[in-house]
Design a protein around this motif. Structure first.
Motif, short mmCIF file in Angstrom:
data_model
loop_
_atom_site.label_atom_id
_atom_site.label_comp_id
_atom_site.label_asym_id
_atom_site.label_seq_id
_atom_site.Cartn_x
_atom_site.Cartn_y
_atom_site.Cartn_z
N GLN A 275 0.85 -1.20 0.00
CA GLN A 275 0.00 0.00 0.00
C GLN A 275 0.88 1.24 0.00
O GLN A 275 1.87 1.33 0.71
N ASN A 276 0.47 2.25 -0.81
CA ASN A 276 1.32 3.43 -0.95
C ASN A 276 0.48 4.63 -1.39
O ASN A 276 -0.62 4.47 -1.93
N LEU A 277 0.99 5.82 -1.11
CA LEU A 277 0.40 7.07 -1.62
C LEU A 277 1.52 7.91 -2.20
O LEU A 277 2.55 8.13 -1.54
N GLN A 284 -2.66 16.07 -0.76
CA GLN A 284 -4.07 16.42 -0.79
C GLN A 284 -4.84 15.72 0.34
O GLN A 284 -5.58 16.36 1.09
N LYS A 285 -4.64 14.40 0.45
CA LYS A 285 -5.37 13.63 1.47
C LYS A 285 -4.93 14.03 2.89
O LYS A 285 -5.74 14.07 3.82
N LEU A 286 -3.64 14.31 3.06
CA LEU A 286 -3.14 14.71 4.37
C LEU A 286 -3.81 16.01 4.82
O LEU A 286 -4.27 16.13 5.97
N THR A 482 3.76 7.65 3.93
CA THR A 482 2.65 8.49 3.50
C THR A 482 1.31 7.77 3.68
O THR A 482 0.33 8.35 4.16
N TRP A 483 1.26 6.52 3.29
CA TRP A 483 0.04 5.72 3.47
C TRP A 483 -0.33 5.62 4.95
O TRP A 483 -1.49 5.79 5.34
N ALA A 484 0.68 5.34 5.78
CA ALA A 484 0.44 5.15 7.20
C ALA A 484 -0.12 6.42 7.84
O ALA A 484 -1.08 6.37 8.63
N ARG A 485 0.44 7.56 7.53
CA ARG A 485 0.00 8.81 8.15
C ARG A 485 -1.45 9.13 7.81
O ARG A 485 -2.23 9.52 8.68
#
Length: 504
Positions: A275-277, A284-286, A482-485
């Motif tokens: 899983q990754n971003l 944007q999501k953050l 990034t995914w985790a945050r």
């Protein structure tokens, strides 16, 4: 039950004066031994009004060294106490190892009064008594000696006692209108008290029913019971230490049994670690989740809804970075990050949960634990810092602790940040090359890495035993920071939304 405590037993002044010097000397000797012991003594005084609870506690404080005793009595919870789970104030006041704590109007007071006044049903009272049993069992399992005295008077004797106090100008202040209201409800109190005692008199925390009409008889029973109980517990703990020392002696190694299930998938191995971003999508999501969290927390603060966040994970899994991204959305006045390391001397002198209870915040605040009470079933288990019995019973103690947090209206989120061994090695190497990150890498990190298999087994057991309906674990695929945050932020926001709906 109480008929046996209404026999009119008495001790004459001459009889008491004859035994008092020796008894006092023996109690001081017991207290001296206790100071060097690895457990506290918790004395609970309950009973009818006017039966001598306060006088008995005062005598103990007079006869014993007050430097090693604490006395606590409770009335209605203060605003500070009401903002936290009900047992917070009791955990906060527990005596440390080697000391004696005396509790008046203790954790039994509210359930008894609420039942007598019809504010709770029998079933609801029983539920609250179960919570008390769990509390006392946790303390006893940790080594504490819990002694409970119920001071009893017949209705006639109680009236006589209250009148005597009331008629003396020096003691009249001790009798209030509430005492007389309780006297009128005597039968209700006795009925509720009998149920309370039957439900909570356990092998680890027995009730001793003491006839309270004659002060010298009451003192004799309590003081002798206390002396004998502490002496027996001291002897028992010393014997247990000798047995434990024998068990630690090296023995002939046995051939390990074959591990039939070693190839079975575990909870952690089932995670999708790809899983990754990517950059723009992440940013944007953050920002979206930060804005969402900021809005939700302001609503939670206005409603007095507290949030407790627990972060566990592998070394270098990104707990600190994730916490910083989260706290950037909050006002610095409204949150506290509690970094958990090895316990201090003060903390080692208490039950292991004590230091976590004391950090629970007031209503509307956010408390973030960077590592937590799960150290008991992770590092302490793997490194042998506690016994097998201790970490095995900790699952139930932790579930009960978290249940109390949620029942008090707090939002609780628990995160395990998971990375693969290969990703951890890459991050360790990166830390060693970047000057401002070198401090994060320690010899202990490398030692822990060598025990990856043992820690992974412990984590899987932890999740299986403590991921409950009211306090589930969120497993975070953290190979991608990034995914985790973003996943953590989204989970906290979702939980806050659900908590705010419940608080309406």
């Amino acid at each position: 039950m109480f008929e046996a405590a209404e026999l009119g037993r008495k001790v004459t002044r001459e009889e008491f004066d004859a035994i008092a010097p020796q008894l006092r000397t023996e109690l001081l000797e017991v207290q001296r031994r206790l100071r060097e012991a690895d457990f506290p003594v918790i004395i609970v005084f309950g009973g009818v009004d006017g039966a001598g609870k306060n006088e008995t506690a005062n005598l103990l404080n007079e006869w014993m060294d007050p430097r090693w005793t604490v006395t606590r009595a409770y009335s209605r919870p203060s605003d500070e106490e009401s903002d936290r789970p009900p047992f917070w104030r009791f955990w906060r006041d527990l005596p440390s190892k080697g000391k004696i704590g005396m509790f008046l109007s203790s954790w039994y007071h509210a359930p008894l009064l609420d039942r007598v006044h019809g504010q709770i049903s029998v079933a609801e009272m029983d539920e609250r008594l179960i919570r008390i049993n769990h509390f006392e069992k946790a303390l006893a399992d940790d080594g504490a000696l819990v002694i409970k005295f119920w001071m009893h008077l017949s209705k006639k004797a109680q009236k006589k006692r209250l009148k005597k106090l009331e008629d003396d100008p020096l003691t009249a202040w001790q009798v209030t209108p509430v005492d007389w209201e309780h006297w009128k409800m005597y039968d209700k109190f006795v009925g509720a008290a009998e149920r309370l005692i039957m439900q909570t008199s356990k092998g680890h925390a027995l009730w001793h029913i003491v006839e309270g009409a004659d002060a010298r008889y009451r003192y004799s029973v309590v003081l002798n019971t206390l002396k004998d109980a502490i002496t027996a517990h001291l002897d028992r703990r010393e014997a247990q230490k000798k047995v434990a020392a024998e068990l630690k002696k090296p023995k002939t190694a046995k051939k390990p049994a074959p591990e039939i299930l070693t190839k079975q998938p575990s909870i952690l191995s089932s995670l999708d670690m790809t899983q990754n971003l990517d950059g723009d999508d992440y940013n944007q999501k953050l920002q979206e989740q930060r804005a969402r969290l900021s809005t939700l927390h302001r609503r939670a603060k206005d409603k007095g809804v507290s949030t407790v966040l627990v972060f566990e994970g592998w070394d270098a899994a990104g707990k600190g970075g994730t916490i910083r991204r989260l706290t950037n959305a909050l006002n610095a006045r409204d949150y506290q990050v509690i970094p958990i390391a090895a316990p201090t001397e003060e903390e080692r002198a208490q039950h292991y949960l004590w230091r976590f209870w004391r950090h629970l915040s007031r209503a509307g605040r956010v408390t973030i634990f960077d590592r937590s009470w799960y150290g008991r079933v992770l590092v302490e288990r793997v490194e042998g810092f506690c016994t097998d019995d201790a970490w095995q019973r900790a699952y139930g103690e932790i579930n009960d602790f978290e249940e109390q947090i949620v029942e008090a209206g707090h939002v609780l989120c628990k995160f395990w940040l998971h990375i693969t061994p290969e990703e951890q090695l890459a991050r360790f190497n990166q830390r060693s090359e970047i000057e401002y990150k070198q401090w994060k890498l320690t010899d202990e990190d490398w030692r822990n890495r060598e025990k990856w298999g043992a820690y992974e087994t412990a984590v899987n057991h932890m999740v299986e035993q403590t991921s409950t309906q009211i306090a589930p674990w969120t497993l975070v695929e953290a190979n991608s920071k990034t995914w985790a945050r973003v996943k953590v932020l989204r989970t906290v926001c979702d939980a806050l939304e659900a908590g705010l709906k419940k608080s309406k």
